[in-house]
Design a protein around this motif. Structure first.
Motif, short mmCIF file in Angstrom:
data_model
loop_
_atom_site.label_atom_id
_atom_site.label_comp_id
_atom_site.label_asym_id
_atom_site.label_seq_id
_atom_site.Cartn_x
_atom_site.Cartn_y
_atom_site.Cartn_z
N ALA A 143 -1.20 4.93 3.46
CA ALA A 143 -2.34 5.79 3.14
C ALA A 143 -3.63 4.99 3.21
N TYR A 144 -3.56 3.73 2.79
CA TYR A 144 -4.71 2.82 2.91
C TYR A 144 -4.19 1.40 2.76
N LEU A 145 -5.00 0.45 3.20
CA LEU A 145 -4.74 -0.98 2.99
C LEU A 145 -5.93 -1.56 2.25
N ASP A 146 -5.68 -2.19 1.11
CA ASP A 146 -6.75 -2.92 0.45
C ASP A 146 -7.23 -4.04 1.35
N ALA A 147 -8.48 -4.44 1.21
CA ALA A 147 -9.06 -5.46 2.07
C ALA A 147 -8.26 -6.76 2.04
N GLU A 148 -7.81 -7.16 0.86
CA GLU A 148 -7.04 -8.41 0.75
C GLU A 148 -5.73 -8.33 1.52
N VAL A 149 -5.08 -7.16 1.47
CA VAL A 149 -3.81 -6.98 2.17
C VAL A 149 -4.04 -7.00 3.69
N GLU A 150 -5.05 -6.27 4.16
CA GLU A 150 -5.36 -6.26 5.58
C GLU A 150 -5.65 -7.67 6.08
N GLY B 71 0.85 -1.19 0.00
CA GLY B 71 0.00 0.00 0.00
C GLY B 71 0.88 1.23 0.00
N PRO B 72 0.33 2.40 -0.32
CA PRO B 72 1.14 3.62 -0.38
C PRO B 72 1.79 3.92 0.98
N ALA B 73 3.12 3.97 0.99
CA ALA B 73 3.90 4.07 2.22
C ALA B 73 3.84 5.46 2.83
N GLN B 74 3.63 5.51 4.14
CA GLN B 74 3.76 6.76 4.89
C GLN B 74 4.91 6.68 5.87
N ALA B 75 4.99 5.59 6.63
CA ALA B 75 6.07 5.43 7.61
C ALA B 75 6.28 3.96 7.90
#
Length: 194
Positions: free
Chosen positions: A70-77, A31-35
């Motif tokens: 920034a977000y996690l897709d449902a499959e990734v979560e 997912g889009p990296a923040q930290a």
């Protein structure tokens, strides 16, 4: 090394591990990296005698991992936290959820130029805090925040690997590794003990 950016976070589930090997599944975008923060734990102890320190020793414990995207897709979560998806693609939290061990890789922009590429080999995440807030005059974002622990692999005690793509020790052949960094979990090149 001074770092001033973070991008391209990826993960791979550990499918099998024992004292002989660690087998990773396919590498996937996270997912889009923040930290991505790693806080090592080092426990120290001193033996005092004759009014001074006679011996000092330390032992490493698990590193605390904090991951923000920034977000996690449902499959990734679902994969990172051992959750289930229903037929509509909704994420189901269950008391029996069991997060798998995963590897996390990415790259961080270096202040000296180029990128520091990394893999952390064995992390177990726990569900993070979720916040939802009504709209305000100034928009604020609530983003996913996962915490976990990084522990050494069972078979070789390796914890993480990082490589700067401007390292003067790299040959032209060595630099090809960055073209395939996210094809599989990258292992260090270690000289076998004699």
């Amino acid at each position: 090394m001074a770092i001033k950016g973070l991008k391209d976070l990826h993960y791979a589930i550990i499918l099998e591990e024992d004292n002989e090997k660690t087998v990773y599944g396919p590498v996937k975008p996270l997912g889009p990296a923040q930290a991505f923060n790693i806080q090592p734990t080092v426990n120290r102890s001193n033996l005092r005698a004759d009014d001074g320190v006679l011996f000092s020793d330390s032992a490493k414990g698990p590193a605390t991992i904090t991951l923000n995207t920034a977000y996690l897709d449902a499959e990734v979560e679902a994969e990172l936290l051992g959750k289930t998806l229903d037929e509509r693609g909704g994420v189901v939290d269950n008391g029996d959820d069991d997060a798998p061990y995963v590897a996390i890789g990415g790259r961080a922009l270096s202040a000296r130029g180029g990128y520091e590429w990394f893999w952390v080999y064995r992390i177990k995440f726990a569900p993070g805090e979720e916040n939802k807030e009504t709209l305000q005059e100034t928009p604020t974002y609530q983003t996913p925040n996962l915490t976990g622990e990084s522990v050494p692999r069972l078979h070789d005690k390796q914890e993480r690997y990082k490589l700067w793509d401007r390292n003067p020790n790299l040959t032209e052949g060595d630099k090809a590794i960055f073209d395939t960094w996210f094809d599989e979990v990258v292992e260090p090149l270690l000289v076998p003990e004699a």
